[in-house]
Design a protein around this motif. Sequence first.
Motif, PDB file in Angstrom:
ATOM      1  N   ALA A 183       1.372  -1.177  -0.135  1.00  0.00           N
ATOM      2  CA  ALA A 183       0.017   0.257  -0.140  1.00  0.00           C
ATOM      3  C   ALA A 183       1.031   1.246   0.076  1.00  0.00           C
ATOM      4  O   ALA A 183       0.462   1.971  -0.858  1.00  0.00           O
ATOM      5  CB  ALA A 183      -0.716   0.291   1.276  1.00  0.00           C
ATOM      6  N   MET A 198      -1.541   4.816  -0.369  1.00  0.00           N
ATOM      7  CA  MET A 198      -2.755   4.121  -0.556  1.00  0.00           C
ATOM      8  C   MET A 198      -3.156   3.401   0.887  1.00  0.00           C
ATOM      9  O   MET A 198      -2.082   2.833   1.151  1.00  0.00           O
ATOM     10  CB  MET A 198      -3.189   2.819  -2.080  1.00  0.00           C
ATOM     11  CG  MET A 198      -3.542   3.883  -3.034  1.00  0.00           C
ATOM     12  SD  MET A 198      -3.435   3.006  -4.378  1.00  0.00           S
ATOM     13  CE  MET A 198      -5.455   3.217  -5.086  1.00  0.00           C
ATOM     14  N   ASN A 199      -5.040   3.465   0.830  1.00  0.00           N
ATOM     15  CA  ASN A 199      -5.000   2.177   1.882  1.00  0.00           C
ATOM     16  C   ASN A 199      -4.456   0.843   1.694  1.00  0.00           C
ATOM     17  O   ASN A 199      -5.238   0.408   1.272  1.00  0.00           O
ATOM     18  CB  ASN A 199      -6.767   2.484   2.163  1.00  0.00           C
ATOM     19  CG  ASN A 199      -6.748   2.882   3.289  1.00  0.00           C
ATOM     20  OD1 ASN A 199      -6.509   1.864   3.852  1.00  0.00           O
ATOM     21  ND2 ASN A 199      -7.601   3.430   3.990  1.00  0.00           N
ATOM     22  N   THR A 250      -7.874  -0.443   0.343  1.00  0.00           N
ATOM     23  CA  THR A 250      -7.818  -0.695  -1.513  1.00  0.00           C
ATOM     24  C   THR A 250      -7.369  -1.991  -1.571  1.00  0.00           C
ATOM     25  O   THR A 250      -7.837  -2.597  -2.485  1.00  0.00           O
ATOM     26  CB  THR A 250      -7.380   0.888  -1.672  1.00  0.00           C
ATOM     27  OG1 THR A 250      -8.298   1.791  -0.814  1.00  0.00           O
ATOM     28  CG2 THR A 250      -7.417   0.877  -3.071  1.00  0.00           C
ATOM     29  N   HIS A 309      -9.277  -5.048  -0.437  1.00  0.00           N
ATOM     30  CA  HIS A 309     -10.707  -5.309  -1.991  1.00  0.00           C
ATOM     31  C   HIS A 309     -10.037  -6.054  -3.377  1.00  0.00           C
ATOM     32  O   HIS A 309     -10.898  -6.709  -3.637  1.00  0.00           O
ATOM     33  CB  HIS A 309     -10.821  -3.964  -1.679  1.00  0.00           C
ATOM     34  CG  HIS A 309     -12.168  -4.038  -2.689  1.00  0.00           C
ATOM     35  ND1 HIS A 309     -13.309  -4.620  -2.346  1.00  0.00           N
ATOM     36  CD2 HIS A 309     -12.893  -3.352  -3.632  1.00  0.00           C
ATOM     37  CE1 HIS A 309     -14.519  -4.534  -3.375  1.00  0.00           C
ATOM     38  NE2 HIS A 309     -14.100  -3.767  -4.070  1.00  0.00           N
ATOM     39  N   SER A 310      -8.903  -5.146  -3.449  1.00  0.00           N
ATOM     40  CA  SER A 310      -9.113  -5.414  -4.432  1.00  0.00           C
ATOM     41  C   SER A 310      -7.684  -6.604  -5.046  1.00  0.00           C
ATOM     42  O   SER A 310      -8.178  -7.784  -6.272  1.00  0.00           O
ATOM     43  CB  SER A 310      -7.376  -4.684  -5.295  1.00  0.00           C
ATOM     44  OG  SER A 310      -6.705  -4.382  -6.405  1.00  0.00           O
TER      45      SER A 310
END
Length: 301
Positions: A222, A227-228, A231, A234-235
């Motif tokens: 991340a 990025m979080n 995220t 989830h990806s």
Amino acid sequence: MSYYNELSNLGITIKKTNGQFKTICPKCSNDRRNKKERCLSVDVDKGLYNCHHCGWAGSASKFSTRIDYALPHRESTGINERVLKWFDARGISESTLLHWKIGESLEYMPQVNKKRRVINFNYYRDNQLVNVKYRDSQKNFKMVSGAELIFYGLDNIKKLDIVYIVEGEIDALSLHEAGLYSVCSVPNGASKGNQKLEYVYARAIYFTLCYKFTNAKVVEIAKTLNMNHATILHSLKTFPYMLKHSSKLNTDYFLIKELANVNKKNKKIDVDKLVNMYNTLLIKFDVLEAMYNKLDAKNKK
Ligand SMILES: [Zn+2]
């Protein structure tokens, strides 16, 4: 049937469009004493490749799309003063533009429903023009209708240790300008909406490869893109569904995975090379020291 394009996309040097032959291996030849030994057997008709030295083998048919693609009608590689200035303002020099064969032309742009002067980003495979991305001054894009989407800069990434994959043509040119020549860009879509989805796909591939092939933790992955970590999670979770949903993503994923495989090498330290580099540095140091002493003497006078 010929798998020329698919094999070529893997970085394999191909001399014939059909039949069987032996060639150098993009995975190990560069590291070998005899760099020219043809250790890779290739069957272009069946799409098979097999290296007798490092064991790199596979079938190119799994990411074959088997579509008759359209080809660009014209190839423009000339640039005028205006285009030169435009790139100059972005820190990109004429030699870089010449290397990437940037062109300009007058094209109909559907977004504004008229002809515009546009920059041509030419997409080559083995010096053959495969696609063109046109860009006007208002950031409207268009690609050749029905033409194949390949990496921008595909010819730059063969036979090199590290490959930089970026998300746009200008980024690729900027890296080249900075001296990183083994760079290519994902093609992205021609429209803005499409591009968004392609970014999501590109990132999903990146996360998945990092997660599967490095020891990095999700939080560390991340951090690399600021990025979080939720995220990323989830990806990673939705990636298998994305693969099912998009055949293009499937193709890209396998292609990038194979490319990563090609460029994953054991770094061996060659003692002779090291000694040579050390000696070169010593000589450079001596020259600098002599220059310094001269200047110092001048200053004291
Ligand atoms: Zn090999």
